[in-house]
Design an enzyme around this catalytic site. Structure first.
Site, short mmCIF file in Angstrom:
data_model
loop_
_atom_site.label_atom_id
_atom_site.label_comp_id
_atom_site.label_asym_id
_atom_site.label_seq_id
_atom_site.Cartn_x
_atom_site.Cartn_y
_atom_site.Cartn_z
N GLU A 40 0.80 -1.23 0.00
CA GLU A 40 0.00 0.00 0.00
C GLU A 40 0.83 1.28 0.00
OE1 GLU A 40 -4.14 -1.34 2.02
OE2 GLU A 40 -2.55 -0.88 3.45
C1 ACM Z 1 -2.28 -5.28 4.01
O1 ACM Z 1 -3.37 -5.67 4.43
N1 ACM Z 1 -2.12 -4.02 3.65
C2 ACM Z 1 -1.15 -6.17 3.88
#
Ligand code: ACM
Length: 669
Positions: free
Chosen positions: A319
């Site tokens: 992310e």
């Molecule tokens: C995640 O849930 N961002 C690994």
């Protein structure tokens, strides 16, 4: 007396339709046989451990005795020499534990064991202490009781895991979890044969690792809530004693706001930074184009590897939204000069440098599936969270991989959703070669910490994670959902013996909300609601930030509302077979729900914190009353009733009623 017992035994076998030999082992062993007979337990029960056994197995045997004693109240022997290494035994030992050697705490170590119980005694053999400890957990699950006392049924078990990587990740960064909370969860992991604790230590919302080299990390990034190095070493030793590896995660280059509070010069945009209070995907990202970033990470990771001996080291990598990189002219110029096409490629370059560091420390790098980009060296391990595609793509591409997609226990989905999520279902993996399949190491349940505190974390992990543990240990063919729920009910109570609060926390929260011990009407409501699922409970961090109260109605609600599940099954049974008896069961339940609101209302009136569920309770009463009226033919189903059922699907206190469709199905043509 005997007749009575026989009668009830027959009754329970017939009415619940259980197989005659309905054990409550979880995970189910690879091979089990049930010869006739039993070994009766008495207070003289003794055990012996082979002379070559490592010390931690002696300690494990002692814990076994204490847990057995706690359950039976027999006041079993408690002087170490009474049962250790055959020295001082008053008689031949009842439980003989034989192991060949101390296990190495590394991926793929032998965890098998063989357990044999007959009227004369119990033998447990294993190659390693880890196998023997798994066998002791199985034995505790085998304990049965009858009118004459406690016994182990005769059994022959040969057991070994299907996957070598069976993990639980706990995010201690969003909300700090004290050591004793982690330790009781390690005990619980061991009890269901999980063997990897993935320690998610850093986030936008908190930095939990004491760094002697960079003290501003924990001093400025943790609100004072961090683990000292001694505490972490102690935790690693505690886990190791139970055959559990600890894999630390330091999430970079995104999810790193807390790091940047103390070291803003490493960010890709000017600071200052403060500890993030909201949940979500944040912009702050390490600057991958400056040496200072790598200088800090190199030194820090050396510190980390001195504490966490496991070969695997998780660098997160998920992310990274790339916004700070896009907006930083120096980074853009760097990319241009070095012909780096996009942010993915830039992150891969960052990963390659980190990998070099970790390799020099003897570590294998693991990261979330975003790190799977062209040119990623093959010795990285892919942790799949966004879908199984990444898992199989990684395995085909030559990477080892671990599955967490489908095991996100923070999303409050029911146990069967996770249970049926097989890492290697025959249906999806026909095109994988044996070598590719072998690269799929197993899976991990992931306990993300945005919405949990030490009070509620156990209830979000357990008992569901026991079913995930079974998925990762037992053969693929073990997948009967009803039988899983039946066994899970038993295992859940056994987990309480380890000090877990997964059941007690609900009671504690209810007493607080009701401002007293009279909580029954609230329990009736809680039994049929579940917290909003997925990311619905807190979209864009609109309802909760990190310091928000998490001891309210939704926190007492569980992801597997038992009352709702039972009712739905009763409705199915009634619709398939509308006998007066089946109808009476349902009618009695609807009546109880119809009348519950009048009992809950006075409690709500003197406890404003419960106002948020008043409508939910009223809705349940309303649709239950409508349903009774239609069932009793007092009035027909009218289209106007649709609105009441629709309204009853509205959330209340960030939870939802899980019986609305079933109640409507009863009466709607
Ligand atoms: C995640 O849930 N961002 C690994």
């Amino acid at each position: 007396m005997r007749k009575f017992t026989l009668f009830f035994t027959l009754l329970s076998i017939l009415s619940l339709n259980l197989p005659a030999q309905s054990h409550h082992l979880m995970p189910v062993p690879r091979r089990v046989e049930w010869p006739a007979g039993q070994f009766r337990l008495d207070k003289q029960f003794t055990l012996t451990v082979s002379k070559s056994a490592p010390e931690n197995l002696i300690a494990a045997a002692d814990r076994f005795m204490r847990r057995l004693d706690g359950r039976t109240g027999l006041f079993l022997l408690q002087i170490e020499s009474d049962f250790i290494r055959n020295d001082n035994l008053p008689k031949e030992a009842n439980l003989d534990i034989q192991v060949e050697r101390k296990g190495k705490l590394e991926l793929g170590e032998d965890e098998s064991y063989q357990l044999k119980v007959d009227a004369d005694g119990i033998t447990l053999t294993a190659t390693t202490d880890f196998g023997a400890m798994h066998g002791l957990e199985t034995l505790l699950q085998l304990l049965e009781v009858d009118a004459d006392g406690y016994y182990f049924p005769a059994v022959q078990i040969e057991d070994e895991p299907r996957f070598p990587w069976r993990g639980l990740m706990i995010d201690v960064a969003r909300h700090f979890e004290p050591m004793h909370v982690l330790k009781r969860n390690l005990d619980a992991m061991a009890s269901v044969k999980l063997n990897v604790f993935h320690f998610h230590l850093t986030e936008d919302q908190g930095w939990r690792f004491e760094s002697k080299k960079f003290p501003k990390l924990h001093e400025m990034g943790s609100d004072g809530l961090y683990y000292t190095q001694d505490e972490m070493r102690d935790l690693v030793a505690y886990a190791a004693d139970r055959g559990i590896r600890v894999v630390p995660e330091f999430d970079v280059p995104g999810h790193s706001t807390a790091l940047l509070v103390g070291y803003p010069e490493l960010a890709s945009a000017p600071g200052p930074y403060t500890i993030e209070r909201k949940a979500g995907i944040m912009d702050p990202t390490l600057n991958p184009t400056i040496d200072a970033t790598y200088d800090l990470l190199d030194t820090l990771f050396k510190e980390v590897t001195d504490i966490f001996p496991d070969v695997y080291f998780h660098i997160g990598g998920d992310e990274n939204n790339g916004k700070q990189w896009d907006q930083n002219a120096d980074i853009q110029a760097y990319m241009k000069a070095n012909k780096i096409a996009d942010n993915h490629a830039l992150q891969t370059e960052f990963n390659r440098r980190i990998l070099k560091t970790l390799t020099s420390y003897g570590k294998k790098m693991m990261g979330w599936d975003e790190i799977l980009q062209p040119d990623l060296p093959k010795d990285a391990v892919i942790h799949s969270w966004r879908g199984k595609e990444a898992l199989y793509a990684a395995a085909k591409d030559g990477y080892q991989a671990v599955l967490s997609n489908g095991y996100y226990i923070d999303l409050c989905k029911p146990t069967d959703h996770h249970y049926l999520n097989d890492p290697l279902p025959a249906s999806m993996t026909a095109d994988l070669t044996a070598d590719q399949k072998a690269r799929i190491l197993g899976g991990e349940a992931t306990m993300w910490g945005e919405l949990v505190t030490p009070l509620t974390m156990d209830s979000r992990i357990w008992p569901r994670t026991a079913a995930i543990a079974e998925r990762l240990w037992s053969p693929e063919s073990v997948k009967d959902v009803d039988d899983m729920y039946r066994r899970l009910g038993v295992i859940s109570l056994q987990l309480e013996e380890l000090g877990l609060l997964h059941i007690a926390s609900r009671e504690m929260i209810m007493r607080k909300l009701c401002r007293g011990p009279h909580t029954e009407p609230l329990r009736v409501l809680l039994d049929v609601v579940e917290p909003l699922k997925g990311y619905e409970r807190n979209p864009a961090s609109k309802f909760y930030k990190m310091l928000s109260p998490m001891s309210l109605f939704a926190d007492a609600a569980g992801p597997d509302a038992a009352g709702a599940r039972i009712f739905r099954a009763q409705v199915q049974a009634y619709l398939a077979n509308p006998t007066p008896e089946n109808k009476a069961v349902i009618r009695a339940q609807l009546l109880a729900w119809r009348d519950n609101h009048a009992q809950l209302k006075p409690i709500i009136d003197r406890s404003p914190v419960l106002k948020e569920v008043e409508q939910l309770s009223a809705n349940l009463a309303l649709i239950s009353g409508l349903s009774i009226a239609v069932m009793d033919e007092v009035r027909p189903y009218e289209d106007t009733m649709d609105a009441a059922f629709e309204a009853a699907k509205e959330q209340g206190g960030r939870t939802e009623l899980m019986v609305v469709d079933a109640i409507q199905e009863l009466i709607k043509e």
